[in-house]
Design an enzyme around this catalytic site. Structure first.
Site: not given
Ligand code: COA
Length: 441
Positions: A214, A218, A237
Site C-alpha cells: 500500500g 512502512i 494497486e
C-alpha cells in the site's frame, strides 16, 4: 511514419472553454494528472459556477481549490486527500471527501452523477495512433467512456505503459500538448523500526507469494526485507520504487516462475504507478508490466484468484477490538480508503493468502499549544469521528516494531490481549486497565 493529430489539437485555453457552469469534471489520478489543464483551471472561474471537479491524490496545490475565492466556482470532490487538500479543506472550504472503495470508485461516481468532461494525460501516439494513459487506469477508462467530452494532455515525458492504458486517439475528443517533468514521490528514509516491522512480516511470506503493497512509508520499507525471497509476483494497486528494486534483484519471478499468481502470470500487475523517475523509466515499454483497470485489479474476487496473495498496508490508528482507521485523524479527513479494504479482503479470500496492517506503535502528535506528545497508535477506542477504513472482521495480521499478531477469527478479549502485546511497552499497562474497564477483557 508518425500519426497526425493536428485536427484534435487545441490550446489549453480552448480546452478549458469546454467546461460550463454546473459541469461534473473528472481528473486523472496522481502523477497522471494533466498539469497544464489543472494549473489553468482557475482562470475560468469568472464565467463558471458550481463546477464539481473529482480527483484522487492530486500531486500539486492548484489554485482552483487552494484559493478561498474559488468557493462557489469549483467544488473539489476528492476521493483521496493529499497535503494541499488537507490545507484547503480547512482554509478555503473548497473540498469535500468522497467515500468509496477504489475498485468501485469509477462506477460509484457514474451512479452518483454522469461526468461531463474528463481531463487526463497520455503519451504521444505511436505510429498507429494509439496513446498510453501511462501512469494510471484506476478509474480513468470507465469515466472517459462515460464523459461527454474527453480531453487528454499529451506529455512526451510520460512512460508508454502496456495494459488497459492503450487508447486510440479516435476515442479522444481533443488533445493539448504540454511537455512536463513528472511528479516524483520522495522515498522516506528507512528507520530501524521499519526493518523490524518488515522482518516480522517477511517471516510469514512464503516463496512464490503474490504481493500488494500500500501507500505510505512502512509498506515501501518492507520491500527491503523481502530481498531474500524467491519467485514473488506482483498484483498491487500502486506500483512503487521498492517493487522495481525487487525486480532488479531477481526476487520477482520472470515468466511462469511466479507460481501462485494465476492472473496475467509473468507480469507485474498494477492499476497506477507513483514514485521516482527511476520507476517511470522502468515502466517505459516494459513488457514485464501490465497496468489494468482498477475495477479489475482491486476487485477482491479477482485478487482472490491468485494463490498466496499478500496484502501489506499501513494505518493511523487501531482500536483494541481491531477496528482500523487509516484515513482520518479523528473527524478530519487525512487521506482516503483507497484500496486498503479491497486488497485486505481479497488477500484473505485467496488460498493461502494473508493481509497485514503495519504501523509504528507510537506517534508524536502536535498539541493545540504547539508542544508534542507521544501517543499509542493502538488505542482503547478510535478517536471520536475516526472513519473505519478496514472493518475489524476483515483484519488479519497487525504488526508493529514489537511483533506481529493475528486477529483473524479471534474473539474480542483475545484481540485486545494480542494487540496490547505489540503496543509500546510504555503504554501496555494503561491499555490493559482500559480494556478491563471497557469490558473487552
Ligand atoms: N493520531 C494522530 N496523528 C497521527 C496518528 C494518530 N494515531 N498516526 C499518524 N498520525 C499523523 C503523523 O504524525 C503524520 O503527521 P504529519 O503529516 O504532520 O507528519 C501523519 O499522521 C501521517 O502519518 P504517517 O505514518 O507518516 O503516514 P504515511 O505517509 O505512512 O501514510 C496512511 C499512512 C495510513 C495515511 C496511508 O497509508 C493511507 O492513506 N492509507 C489508506 C489507503 C491505503 O492503505 N491504500 C492501500 C492501497 S495503495
Amino acid at each position: 511514419m508518425s500519426f497526425s493529430y493536428q485536427h484534435k489539437l487545441i490550446s489549453i485555453e480552448a480546452a478549458l472553454a469546454k467546461i460550463k457552469t454546473d459541469d461534473c469534471v473528472i481528473s486523472a489520478l496522481g502523477a497522471a494528472e494533466p498539469n497544464g489543464l489543472l494549473e489553468q483551471l482557475h482562470t475560468i472561474a469568472p464565467r463558471v459556477s458550481n463546477v464539481s471537479v473529482s480527483t484522487v491524490l492530486p500531486m500539486r496545490p492548484f489554485k482552483w481549490f487552494m484559493e478561498p475565492a474559488m468557493k462557489g466556482h469549483f467544488e473539489h470532490h476528492a476521493w483521496f486527500y493529499s497535503a494541499g487538500i488537507r490545507k484547503a479543506a480547512i482554509d478555503a472550504h473548497t473540498c469535500t471527501y468522497v467515500p468509496n472503495h477504489l475498485h468501485a470508485a469509477g462506477l460509484d461516481r457514474i451512479i452518483y452523477r454522469k461526468p461531463n468532461v474528463f481531463l487526463g494525460s497520455c503519451t504521444p501516439p505511436d505510429r498507429f495512433g494509439y496513446v498510453s494513459l501511462s501512469l494510471s487506469v484506476t478509474y480513468e477508462r470507465e469515466l472517459m467512456e462515460a464523459a461527454d467530452v474527453v480531453i487528454l494532455e499529451i506529455n512526451d515525458q510520460m512512460p508508454y505503459t502496456w495494459g488497459d492504458t492503450i487508447v486510440h486517439l479516435d476515442e479522444i475528443d481533443f488533445v493539448v500538448e504540454n511537455s512536463r517533468k513528472l511528479f516524483e514521490l520522495p522515498i522516506p528514509e528507512t528507520e530501524e523500526r521499519d526493518r523490524l516491522i518488515g522482518g516480522y512480516i517477511a517471516e510469514h511470506i512464503e516463496d512464490g507469494s503474490t504481493i500488494q503493497l500500500g501507500i505510505g512509508g512502512i509498506p515501501n520499507a518492507v520491500t527491503a526485507e523481502l530481498m531474500h525471497k524467491k519467485n514473488l509476483a506482483i498484483h498491487t494497486e500502486m506500483l512503487t520504487d521498492g517493487m522495481v528494486d525487487m525486480y532488479e534483484a531477481g526476487v520477482i519471478g520472470r515468466g511462469a516462475h511466479s507460481f501462485g499468481k494465476k492472473l496475467l502470470t509473468g507480469k507485474m500487475v498494477a492499476t497506477f504507478a507513483l514514485g521516482s523517475q527511476k520507476l517511470y523509466d522502468f515502466l517505459d515499454r516494459n513488457p514485464a508490466l501490465a497496468l489494468m483497470r482498477g475495477s479489475w485489479v482491486n476487485d477482491p474476487y479477482v485478487i482472490a484468484h491468485n494463490k498466496k496473495q499478500i496484502s501489506i498496508n499501513t494505518t493511523l490508528e487501531v482500536d483494541l477490538t481491531g477496528q482500523v482507521c487509516s484515513e482520518s485523524i479523528g473527524h478530519r479527513q487525512f487521506s482516503g480508503t483507497g484500496g486498503q479494504s479491497d486488497t485486505a479482503i481479497g488477500a484473505q479470500m485467496s488460498e493461502g493468502g494473508k493481509s497485514f496492517i503495519a504501523l509504528y506503535s507510537t506517534v508524536d502528535v502536535k498539541q493545540a499549544d504547539g508542544t508534542r506528545k507521544t501517543i499509542s497508535k493502538i488505542a482503547p477506542m478510535l478517536t471520536p469521528g475516526a472513519a473505519v477504513t478496514l472493518h475489524r472482521a476483515n483484519v488479519d495480521f497487525v504488526v508493529t516494531e514489537f511483533g506481529a499478531v493475528r486477529l483473524r477469527g479471534a474473539p474480542v478479549n483475545e484481540r485486545a490481549r494480542r494487540l496490547i502485546s505489540i503496543a509500546h511497552p510504555d503504554f501496555r499497562a494503561e491499555l490493559q486497565d482500559k480494556a478491563e474497564e471497557l469490558g473487552f477483557i
